[in-house]
Design an enzyme around this catalytic site. Structure first.
Site, PDB file in Angstrom:
ATOM      1  N   HIS A   6      46.938 -14.129 -89.488  1.00 14.92           N
ATOM      2  CA  HIS A   6      45.403 -14.365 -89.639  1.00 14.92           C
ATOM      3  C   HIS A   6      44.523 -14.598 -88.316  1.00 14.92           C
ATOM      4  O   HIS A   6      44.921 -15.882 -87.814  1.00 14.92           O
ATOM      5  CB  HIS A   6      45.207 -15.439 -90.660  1.00 14.92           C
ATOM      6  CG  HIS A   6      43.878 -15.860 -90.953  1.00 14.92           C
ATOM      7  ND1 HIS A   6      43.259 -16.967 -91.515  1.00 14.92           N
ATOM      8  CD2 HIS A   6      42.664 -14.803 -91.160  1.00 14.92           C
ATOM      9  CE1 HIS A   6      41.933 -17.021 -91.909  1.00 14.92           C
ATOM     10  NE2 HIS A   6      41.656 -15.670 -91.745  1.00 14.92           N
ATOM     11  N   GLU A  65      47.246 -17.622 -87.563  1.00 14.25           N
ATOM     12  CA  GLU A  65      47.941 -18.307 -88.555  1.00 14.25           C
ATOM     13  C   GLU A  65      49.058 -17.195 -88.987  1.00 14.25           C
ATOM     14  O   GLU A  65      48.654 -16.061 -89.441  1.00 14.25           O
ATOM     15  CB  GLU A  65      47.220 -18.631 -89.662  1.00 14.25           C
ATOM     16  CG  GLU A  65      46.189 -19.980 -89.527  1.00 14.25           C
ATOM     17  CD  GLU A  65      45.398 -20.151 -90.544  1.00 14.25           C
ATOM     18  OE1 GLU A  65      45.327 -21.270 -90.830  1.00 14.25           O
ATOM     19  OE2 GLU A  65      44.834 -19.233 -91.412  1.00 14.25           O
ATOM     20  N   ASN A 119      41.336 -22.435 -93.485  1.00 19.36           N
ATOM     21  CA  ASN A 119      40.303 -22.337 -94.710  1.00 19.36           C
ATOM     22  C   ASN A 119      40.406 -23.366 -95.497  1.00 19.36           C
ATOM     23  O   ASN A 119      39.412 -23.878 -96.380  1.00 19.36           O
ATOM     24  CB  ASN A 119      40.187 -21.122 -95.236  1.00 19.36           C
ATOM     25  CG  ASN A 119      39.608 -19.946 -94.382  1.00 19.36           C
ATOM     26  OD1 ASN A 119      38.429 -20.196 -93.703  1.00 19.36           O
ATOM     27  ND2 ASN A 119      39.909 -18.574 -94.332  1.00 19.36           N
TER      28      ASN A 119
HETATM   29  N1  CAA Z   1      32.877 -11.321 -78.954  1.00 17.73           N
HETATM   30  C1  CAA Z   1      33.560 -11.539 -78.007  1.00 17.73           C
HETATM   31  N2  CAA Z   1      33.258 -12.550 -76.839  1.00 17.73           N
HETATM   32  C2  CAA Z   1      32.313 -13.515 -77.362  1.00 17.73           C
HETATM   33  C3  CAA Z   1      31.777 -13.281 -78.645  1.00 17.73           C
HETATM   34  C4  CAA Z   1      32.107 -12.344 -79.623  1.00 17.73           C
HETATM   35  N3  CAA Z   1      31.301 -12.288 -80.609  1.00 17.73           N
HETATM   36  N4  CAA Z   1      30.625 -14.608 -78.716  1.00 17.73           N
HETATM   37  C5  CAA Z   1      30.789 -15.077 -77.578  1.00 17.73           C
HETATM   38  N5  CAA Z   1      31.787 -14.435 -76.939  1.00 17.73           N
HETATM   39  C6  CAA Z   1      32.284 -14.927 -75.541  1.00 17.73           C
HETATM   40  C7  CAA Z   1      31.268 -14.872 -74.274  1.00 17.73           C
HETATM   41  O1  CAA Z   1      31.293 -13.493 -73.753  1.00 17.73           O
HETATM   42  C8  CAA Z   1      31.725 -15.900 -73.343  1.00 17.73           C
HETATM   43  O2  CAA Z   1      32.713 -15.321 -72.681  1.00 17.73           O
HETATM   44  P1  CAA Z   1      33.290 -16.158 -71.335  1.00 17.73           P
HETATM   45  O3  CAA Z   1      33.167 -17.462 -71.365  1.00 17.73           O
HETATM   46  O4  CAA Z   1      34.355 -15.383 -70.997  1.00 17.73           O
HETATM   47  O5  CAA Z   1      31.884 -15.857 -70.450  1.00 17.73           O
HETATM   48  C9  CAA Z   1      32.145 -17.073 -74.384  1.00 17.73           C
HETATM   49  O6  CAA Z   1      32.494 -16.499 -75.852  1.00 17.73           O
HETATM   50  C10 CAA Z   1      31.280 -18.294 -74.661  1.00 17.73           C
HETATM   51  O7  CAA Z   1      30.148 -17.637 -75.189  1.00 17.73           O
HETATM   52  P2  CAA Z   1      28.644 -18.202 -75.040  1.00 17.73           P
HETATM   53  O8  CAA Z   1      28.631 -19.025 -73.886  1.00 17.73           O
HETATM   54  O9  CAA Z   1      27.715 -17.265 -75.451  1.00 17.73           O
HETATM   55  O10 CAA Z   1      28.657 -19.301 -76.281  1.00 17.73           O
HETATM   56  P3  CAA Z   1      29.711 -20.432 -76.785  1.00 17.73           P
HETATM   57  O11 CAA Z   1      30.113 -21.201 -75.662  1.00 17.73           O
HETATM   58  O12 CAA Z   1      28.921 -21.185 -77.942  1.00 17.73           O
HETATM   59  O13 CAA Z   1      30.894 -19.787 -77.418  1.00 17.73           O
HETATM   60  C11 CAA Z   1      31.976 -19.270 -79.550  1.00 17.73           C
HETATM   61  C12 CAA Z   1      30.858 -18.896 -78.419  1.00 17.73           C
HETATM   62  C13 CAA Z   1      33.097 -18.836 -78.776  1.00 17.73           C
HETATM   63  C14 CAA Z   1      31.647 -18.205 -80.559  1.00 17.73           C
HETATM   64  C15 CAA Z   1      32.058 -20.862 -79.832  1.00 17.73           C
HETATM   65  O14 CAA Z   1      30.619 -21.177 -80.357  1.00 17.73           O
HETATM   66  C16 CAA Z   1      32.911 -21.060 -80.977  1.00 17.73           C
HETATM   67  O15 CAA Z   1      33.885 -21.319 -80.556  1.00 17.73           O
HETATM   68  N6  CAA Z   1      32.390 -21.129 -81.999  1.00 17.73           N
HETATM   69  C17 CAA Z   1      33.174 -21.514 -83.271  1.00 17.73           C
HETATM   70  C18 CAA Z   1      33.942 -20.282 -83.911  1.00 17.73           C
HETATM   71  C19 CAA Z   1      34.975 -20.468 -85.036  1.00 17.73           C
HETATM   72  O16 CAA Z   1      34.870 -21.655 -85.470  1.00 17.73           O
HETATM   73  N7  CAA Z   1      35.268 -19.669 -85.391  1.00 17.73           N
HETATM   74  C20 CAA Z   1      36.320 -19.551 -86.469  1.00 17.73           C
HETATM   75  C21 CAA Z   1      35.542 -18.944 -87.675  1.00 17.73           C
HETATM   76  S1  CAA Z   1      36.542 -19.037 -89.313  1.00 17.73           S
HETATM   77  C22 CAA Z   1      37.411 -17.508 -89.085  1.00 17.73           C
HETATM   78  O17 CAA Z   1      37.024 -16.555 -88.300  1.00 17.73           O
HETATM   79  C23 CAA Z   1      38.184 -17.359 -90.335  1.00 17.73           C
HETATM   80  C24 CAA Z   1      37.981 -17.021 -91.649  1.00 17.73           C
HETATM   81  O18 CAA Z   1      39.017 -16.694 -92.394  1.00 17.73           O
HETATM   82  C25 CAA Z   1      36.529 -17.283 -92.143  1.00 17.73           C
END
Ligand code: CAA
Length: 286
Positions: A144, A156, A194
């Site tokens: 996961h 995971e 989750n």
């Molecule tokens: N795809 C690829 N790279 C991405 C991206 C995407 N969609 N969005 C952002 N990035 C990259 C950016 O290019 C940037 O890269 P560098 O550091 O290399 O320059 C980096 O992430 C940071 O981006 P930003 O500065 O634009 O924004 P940020 O610092 O807010 O980071 C984030 C973005 C990584 C998404 C951060 O906000 C974060 O960690 N958010 C939480 C995400 C989370 O909790 N995910 C889990 C969700 S639950 C799940 O997925 C499981 C499920 O079963 C539901």
């Protein structure tokens, strides 16, 4: 598992957000990747997303043009399931529908050699229910990933009662080879993330419903008060409100706990097509 072999070729089922992310990370780490998607539009969109992500890395000086070409050279898209037959490991990231997943696994079980490992990226369905559709319960595991796959370090790794030690070890090694830091978890609905995250997200909606604070202030509270990178409502928009609703319903069915019951506002938003970022409207407008 008797005939262990090195994992070099990866088949990915589904080229949505998760499938394309997994394909990108695998190809970026030296694996040959074939990604299968029945919907041509979704396939092209997913491959386009990978190209865009790699272009961004090139523009930031983190990847050379030649490096990008090498990664893209290891990656191909197909609409034929049979093209995954040569995979050492197949990872599914298709729609969260057990019948559809079982049907695909049943077909792949016939197409792939007996030592091909099958892995599911499901966020909520029990791995054992998918493994049942195959004759390789010992070579079936959960993998996961988290969104955005290229950024999130966690995988995971879910073992069922049948998953062999060798398959578990191969899944852990593979995750590490992708630059991820995996954990092991038993086959229980919601796994670790989750199980903890969903009640928290639903509580944020309940707080909004009760007028505790505005959307912006609820998110700000968790960003500035707890150091979360995103507030819960922005995170729900990012994950997809339909996905959160789906996971919470499965958890409610399994655990029967009120903390898993979807709030009315969430169900209403989903039925109005307000799914978050992907639909242009959720708790925020995009
Ligand atoms: N795809 C690829 N790279 C991405 C991206 C995407 N969609 N969005 C952002 N990035 C990259 C950016 O290019 C940037 O890269 P560098 O550091 O290399 O320059 C980096 O992430 C940071 O981006 P930003 O500065 O634009 O924004 P940020 O610092 O807010 O980071 C984030 C973005 C990584 C998404 C951060 O906000 C974060 O960690 N958010 C939480 C995400 C989370 O909790 N995910 C889990 C969700 S639950 C799940 O997925 C499981 C499920 O079963 C539901």
């Amino acid at each position: 598992m008797t005939d262990k072999k090195e994992i070099r070729k990866i088949g990915v089922l589904g080229c949505g957000l998760m499938g394309s992310g997994i394909a990108q990370v695998a190809a970026s780490n030296g694996y040959e990747v074939v990604v299968m998607e029945i919907n041509e539009e979704v396939l092209n969109k997913g491959l386009g997303r990978i190209t865009k992500n790699l272009d961004r890395m090139v523009s930031k000086g983190r990847l050379s043009d030649a490096g990008k070409d090498e990664i893209m050279g290891r990656l191909s898209g197909t609409r034929q399931l049979a093209d995954l037959a040569g995979s050492d490991m197949v990872i599914e990231a298709v729609v969260e529908n057990l019948d559809i997943k079982q049907d695909i696994w049943r077909k792949l079980d016939q197409l792939c050699p007996s030592n091909t490992i099958f892995a599911s990226n499901t966020s909520s369905l029990k791995i054992s229910l998918q493994a049942e559709a195959t004759s390789r319960g010992d070579r079936f595991v959960g993998l996961h990933f988290f969104n955005p796959v290229p950024m999130m370090k966690l995988v995971e790794v879910i073992r069922t009662d049948e998953t062999s030690d060798e398959t578990h070890a191969a899944a852990m090694d593979f995750s590490r080879a992708l630059g991820k830091d995996p954990i092991t978890c038993v086959d229980s609905t919601g796994f670790v993330v989750n199980r903890l995250l969903t009640p928290y997200l639903l509580d944020a909606v309940r707080a909004l419903e009760r007028g505790i604070a505005s959307v912006e202030d609820i998110d700000k509270a968790m960003r500035l008060g707890c150091g979360h990178p995103m507030g819960p409502l922005a995170l729900m928009d990012f994950i997809g409100l339909d996905t959160v609703l789906y996971i919470s319903n499965i958890m409610l069915e399994e655990f029967g706990e009120p903390s898993c019951a979807p709030p009315k506002l969430l169900s209403e938003m989903v039925s109005q097509g307000k799914l978050g970022k992907k639909s242009g409207q959720g708790f925020y407008s995009y």
